[in-house]
Every structure is written in structure tokens, then in C-alpha cells.
Write an enzyme that holds these catalytic residues in place. Sequence first.
Site, PDB file in Angstrom:
ATOM      1  N   ASP A   1      -2.546 -12.252   5.459  1.00 42.50           N
ATOM      2  CA  ASP A   1      -3.618 -12.919   6.217  1.00 42.50           C
ATOM      3  C   ASP A   1      -4.939 -12.762   5.474  1.00 42.50           C
ATOM      4  O   ASP A   1      -5.660 -13.734   5.246  1.00 42.50           O
ATOM      5  CB  ASP A   1      -3.712 -12.288   7.610  1.00 42.50           C
ATOM      6  CG  ASP A   1      -4.859 -12.879   8.413  1.00 42.50           C
ATOM      7  OD1 ASP A   1      -4.988 -14.113   8.428  1.00 42.50           O
ATOM      8  OD2 ASP A   1      -5.638 -12.097   9.012  1.00 42.50           O
TER       9      ASP A   1
ATOM     10  N   LYS B   1       0.875  -1.178   0.000  1.00 43.16           N
ATOM     11  CA  LYS B   1       0.000   0.000   0.000  1.00 43.16           C
ATOM     12  C   LYS B   1       0.908   1.222   0.000  1.00 43.16           C
ATOM     13  O   LYS B   1       0.883   2.053   0.916  1.00 43.16           O
ATOM     14  CB  LYS B   1      -0.908  -0.070   1.243  1.00 43.16           C
ATOM     15  CG  LYS B   1      -1.991   0.996   1.310  1.00 43.16           C
ATOM     16  CD  LYS B   1      -3.148   0.765   0.352  1.00 43.16           C
ATOM     17  CE  LYS B   1      -4.115   1.934   0.388  1.00 43.16           C
ATOM     18  NZ  LYS B   1      -5.121   1.880  -0.693  1.00 43.16           N
TER      19      LYS B   1
ATOM     20  N   ASP C   1      -5.434  -3.144  -2.267  1.00 44.71           N
ATOM     21  CA  ASP C   1      -6.883  -3.074  -2.549  1.00 44.71           C
ATOM     22  C   ASP C   1      -7.163  -3.557  -3.973  1.00 44.71           C
ATOM     23  O   ASP C   1      -8.113  -4.304  -4.223  1.00 44.71           O
ATOM     24  CB  ASP C   1      -7.446  -1.664  -2.291  1.00 44.71           C
ATOM     25  CG  ASP C   1      -6.611  -0.541  -2.881  1.00 44.71           C
ATOM     26  OD1 ASP C   1      -5.501  -0.803  -3.389  1.00 44.71           O
ATOM     27  OD2 ASP C   1      -7.063   0.623  -2.839  1.00 44.71           O
TER      28      ASP C   1
HETATM   29  C1  IPM Z   1      -4.003 -17.333  10.087  1.00 44.43           C
HETATM   30  C2  IPM Z   1      -4.881 -16.952  11.238  1.00 44.43           C
HETATM   31  C3  IPM Z   1      -4.017 -16.331  12.316  1.00 44.43           C
HETATM   32  C4  IPM Z   1      -3.354 -15.107  11.727  1.00 44.43           C
HETATM   33  C5  IPM Z   1      -4.749 -15.985  13.617  1.00 44.43           C
HETATM   34  C6  IPM Z   1      -5.420 -17.196  14.213  1.00 44.43           C
HETATM   35  C7  IPM Z   1      -3.839 -15.330  14.614  1.00 44.43           C
HETATM   36  O1  IPM Z   1      -5.899 -16.096  10.811  1.00 44.43           O
HETATM   37  O2  IPM Z   1      -3.087 -18.159  10.288  1.00 44.43           O
HETATM   38  O3  IPM Z   1      -4.219 -16.820   8.988  1.00 44.43           O
HETATM   39  O4  IPM Z   1      -3.965 -14.024  11.665  1.00 44.43           O
HETATM   40  O5  IPM Z   1      -2.188 -15.219  11.308  1.00 44.43           O
HETATM   41 MG    MG Z   2      -5.978 -15.833   8.684  1.00 42.37          MG
END
Ligand code: IPM
Ligand code: MG
Length: 360
Positions: free
Chosen positions: A249, A193, A225
Amino acid sequence: MNMQKNIAVIRGDGIGPEIVEQALLVLDTIAKKYGHTFHYTDVDMGGCAIDKWGDPLPEEMLEKCKNADSVLLGAVGGEKWNHVPGHMRPEKGLLRLRAGMGVYSNNRPAKIWKQLSEASPLRADIVEKGIDFIIVRELTGGIYFGEHKTEEKEGQAIATDILVYSEEEIRRIGRIGFETARKRNKKLCSVEKSNVLDSSRLWKKVMHELASEYPDVELTDMLVDNCAMQIVKNPAQFDVVVTENMFGDILSDEASMITGSIGMIPSSSMGDTKNGLYEPIHGSAPDIAGKDLANPIGTILSAAMMLLYSFDMKEEATAIENAVSEVLDEGYRTADIMSNKKNCMQIGTKEMGIRIADKL
Ligand code: IPM
Ligand code: MG
């Protein structure tokens, strides 16, 4: 060659124990067939560790993981622990495990199984162009590991989460991105970003510096995005995506969904040693825990990744992938990937594990 390996096993919370059970059945079957010995060490982490030890990852549990040849994890978390302070949450155990093991590189494949193309929420003409890319997610830095605090100022609460990256942290994950692309179709998309964030401008600069070391790989930049949009519009354009922790994530959940089900996607997390952490990318799904409904395939494929990346057992890993494919060919589906297509039969967690093991 017969090998002996020590595997730390974290069953965790929710559906964790039942999916790990099936992955262990598959590993045991592999061990028998190929003459290996896998020793399992149970490790408590997450909500169950809070209940038992008052800590989501007691120090000796982390040591067990560091001393193992690799770590297999189900999932952690659940409603029961949603109200404990942030530093004590089950997820904090997972973050401390990732940091403690030094596994800064998380590899999440988004690949559609031909048998499941109908389970994708995308239009058939988009799916037909193919979905086969990898998200390389930075895992031990960024906003997940910066300072977190909530304070009271002038009568209102103010919360802060700091996003920090050093050049070195970016460079080492950038290299993994380039190396991964080099082994595939040589296209790397760096996602950030940089129109808003300093950390992203540094990210982009470092990626372009690295590009000169990898002239055979084509580097492109994309704002996060826009990337979210492109993943549903034209996923076939991606080969390898490299991105920071939180963007990775979010994008990896999106990428998994277009392949049909988050229940199918494994992941590997590696640092500078062969000791990796292997886990499905989905969560602990407390709503279906203990009901024999969960899909164990993400965990079974994570075990296959462990064999490949940590133990150099390519043949064994391929055997597991083929076994999964055969069971899908026969029409067996867990609830999350069930379709009303003719010849599809819904089965439970255990039966899915047994059927995959039987194919080995
Ligand atoms: C993932 C999960 C984890 C993260 C959580 C459970 C902390 O969402 O492994 O993607 O955000 O890394
Ligand atoms: Mg995750």
C-alpha cells in the site's frame, strides 16, 4: 470475435462517479468498434452504500460482483464517514469486497509516460534512466485482515492490529511475483522487514524456496525501509517487486508519485479465476469531487487492464493505451499532470474522457 460481458460497476464516493463515467464512455466506444456487448450492473459500495443501506457492502452487492465477469471500481471514502466505527467505514466495504472476491494479488504498474517526465518530482537524470516496474501487492492478508481491537486497560486505551501470514498465503502471491517477472525482465525483488518481523522471516524463507522453481528469474531481497529509499534514488533498478499488503500500500503510493501523478496509475486485482477487480490506485479526493478536475486516466487504464486480463482482449486494451498516449502527445492535461511546458492545455475530467474515446 464478438463477446458479451457482464461488468459490475462501483462508482463509489467523491470523484468516483465522474471518473467511472469516463471509463464507461471508453468501454462503450470499444464495444461499438469491436462488436462486443458490455452489460453494466450498478453496485453500491463505500460511503454511498452506508447512506443508502446502512452497510458499506451489503451481501447482495458482493454477490453481484462475484457473479459478474469482472468489476470496475472508482474510489470510496470521504470525510463524511471518518467518524463511523472501524468495521462500518467505507474502506471496510472495499476490504470485504477484495476478500469476498478472493482477489489476493494486486498488480500496480509504476511506469513513466514519456510525455509526463517533467511532472516527476525526481531529478531529470534519475528519470532518464527509466521508470518501469510493477508492484505485486498481497491483498487479502496481513495486518489489514488480522484482529483489530481497542480496549481499556488500567485507565488507558490500548489498540492492537495483528499481522498474520500463512506459508500458503505467501506462496501463492510469491508465485504471481515470479510469473510476472518471468514475463518481463526476470528480476524479482522481495520486500520485507525480516530484521524485525516473524511474518517477514517466513515471507523471505518461502520466497527462497520458490526460487528453485524459477531458476530463470533472479531473486533479490530488500528491507522495506531501504526499498522506500531506493525507489527515489534509483527506480530503474526495479522490474517486479513483490510484497505484503501494508508495505505494498505504502510503496505503491510512493512509486506512483515518482511517475508524475497518482491519477495515472491503474491496478488489477486477481485471484484464482478470471473475475478481477479493476480500480485506479488513488482515493476518492473529496476536495475536488464534482468540479470536473479529476484525472480519469487511472480508471480508463484500469478498464484497459480489465479487457486484457479478464477478457483476453489484447488489441482493445492496446488501443486504449495508445489513445491515452495520443491525447497526452497533443498536450492535453488534467490539473494534476499540468505543466507550464509550451503547448500544454488544461482540460477537465469529461473532456479528457471524450478526447480519449475519440481517438479509438
Ligand atoms: C489502496 C487504498 C486502500 C488500501 C484503502 C482505501 C483501504 O489505499 O487501494 O491502496 O489501503 O488498500
Ligand atoms: Mg493505498
